[in-house]
Design a protein around this motif. Structure first.
Motif: not given
Length: 506
Positions: A130-135, A197-201, A212-214
């Motif tokens: 999901f983070c890769e897609k967010a990039v 609450n995890m910090i994704a980037g 992450v929740k954002d």
């Protein structure tokens, strides 16, 4: 041996039982008077001479509950799930005991159990996807959640993806934040909140942290975690109850089994033996200072400190570590029993070892070749131990007045857990800058940095920078800080250790 209280919360998964511990604990909360309030006994160890050789904590844990049940005590054990990469590969035992002190089906536990480790890895790796897609979508400029792997692989220590445009890193599944979240959480709702609450980037233009929740539907992650939230029920070879849940390493993570499994076992049994990973300076320290002080787990009624006879004696420069571990626990009001795990041919050394223990002011050691004799070898030695546990009234509580300042907590841990005073705690070049950046990152997402529980990341084989140095010269070097906002932890790297997949199976 599943008790009648658990029948409605248990189902069979393959060849073992799974338990809805969260559902069961909701019943306990509604009618606590109907359930037991079992006492926790902590099994920990001396720091081993070699990280790759266990001292025998799991073997001791299983032998101990078998022996207690032979004495008429309703005892159970709570263990961590073995990791495929280190323990199940056979380099340091399978983490399911051995010989006569083992699980009834150790191969099931050693080779994946019901897939909890894989489920947790899948959940964190999906988050990274999901983070890769967010990039790509312009939400993130970088990714701060590492991918995870249970199996050591040297090539995973340095990885770039997307044609080399994006750097990623890997950590071992037992060291992952997702593992910590499942270990510490006592409800599915708590897991969901923590994952969110995890910090994704960081954001592309501002550099501010993004959680992450954002941008992620956390429910999708919860579905992947699946039944990893449910402890597995197994039995020792003698039929004693054993609950297995989660598998964080003791040196680079929490080193304790899932708290839901421990809470559940305490509602069902009079004595619950909890094995903490590596030594008293690693998993033992984290049970006391994180699980108990920070997350409300039981303070131990007693402790059993395991050592090999050779670990205790053979290296004069390192002999101080075992007495230090035993004495530290005693100073905390925890009755601590030396446990000498004998190997073949060492039975004749017991009188000398007992004499040495007496000279050091220890309680009378419990000794035995548990691989060969199992719990039967301990039955006649447990009078004092049973008396102590029976008479523990729960009046001793962990100190709740510790400073909430991060550096004060770190130096307090160095002094109490490793024997190094604050004036010999050294900051590596660049440490202050990393600390400042992590504090700012926490503040930007509304987290009080000093309120996070401090988790040392360290070598499993050493307590200080050089354990062989004279006491007055031992130091601890602080190297790095990393916030795990979802787990509610802040890591501080001390001495040396690897959270990445290791270059070889040790």
């Amino acid at each position: 041996m599943i008790t009648s209280e658990l029948k409605d919360f248990t189902y069979t998964f393959g060849e073992i039982d799974k338990i809805d511990a969260i559902g069961f604990l909701s019943r306990v909360k509604q009618s606590p008077e109907q359930f037991k309030q079992g006492k926790v006994v902590l099994v920990t160890a001396s720091t081993p001479l070699k990280a790759s050789r266990g001292e025998g904590k799991t073997t001791t844990t299983i032998a101990l509950i078998d022996a207690l049940r032979r004495r008429g005590v309703d005892a159970a054990a709570v263990l961590r799930q073995p990791s495929m990469g280190i323990t199940a590969a056979g380099s340091k035992g399978g983490a399911s005991g051995g010989g006569k002190s083992t699980l009834s089906h150790p191969e099931i536990a050693d080779w994946g159990l019901t897939g909890e480790m894989a489920r947790i890895a899948d959940a964190q790796n999906l988050l990274v996807a999901f983070c890769e897609k967010a990039v790509d979508d312009g939400i993130l400029s970088d990714i701060l959640i590492p991918r995870v792997s249970e199996t050591p692989s040297r090539s995973l220590r340095s990885v770039r993806v997307d044609g080399g445009k994006l750097a990623e890193r890997f950590v071992l599944t037992p060291a992952s934040e997702m593992m910590q979240i499942v270990t510490l959480s006592r409800s599915v709702e708590e897991i969901a909140e923590r994952v969110g609450n995890m910090i994704a980037g960081t954001a592309p233009e501002t550099g501010a942290p993004v959680q992450v929740k954002d941008f992620v539907d956390v429910e999708r992650i919860i579905r992947v975690i699946g039944n990893a939230v449910q402890p597995a029920y197994m039995e020792s070879g003698e039929g004693s109850p054993v609950y297995i849940h989660c598998g964080p390493f003791g040196n680079v993570s929490l080193g304790i089994p899932g708290l839901t499994a421990v809470d559940m076992a305490c509602a069902l049994h009079d004595v619950v033996v909890v094995e903490a990973g590596y030594g008293a300076d690693a998993g033992g320290q984290k049970w006391l200072d994180i699980a108990s002080r920070e997350f409300g787990a039981q303070w131990p009624a007693a402790a059993v400190v395991v050592t090999r006879a050779t670990t205790w004696r053979d290296d004069p420069q390192l002999q101080w570590r075992y007495p230090f571990a035993v004495n530290r626990l005693e100073e905390l009001g925890i009755a601590s029993f030396p446990m000498i795990n004998l190997w073949e041919g060492e039975d004749g050394e017991v009188p000398q070892l007992r004499q040495t223990a007496a000279e050091l002011g220890f309680r009378n050691p419990i000794a035995g070749n548990l691989w060969r004799d199992g719990g039967e070898g301990l039955v006649a030695q447990l009078d004092e131990f049973i008396d102590v546990v029976n008479n523990a009234d729960g009046s001793i509580r962990p100190d709740s007045n510790l400073s909430r300042d991060f550096m004060d907590t770190v130096t307090w841990i160095c002094e109490k857990a490793y024997g190094v005073p604050s004036d010999r705690v050294i900051e590596k070049d660049g440490f202050a800058q990393i600390l400042s950046e992590e504090k700012q990152r926490a503040e930007q997402v509304g987290i009080d940095f000093d309120s996070l529980a401090v988790l040392p990341v360290k070598s499993p084989a050493t307590m200080t920078d050089n354990d062989a140095a004279p006491e007055s010269e031992r130091t601890v070097t602080l190297k790095k800080v990393e916030v795990h906002a979802g787990a509610g932890l802040v890591h501080v790297n001390v001495t040396t250790s690897l959270t990445t997949p290791m270059p070889k199976i040790v």
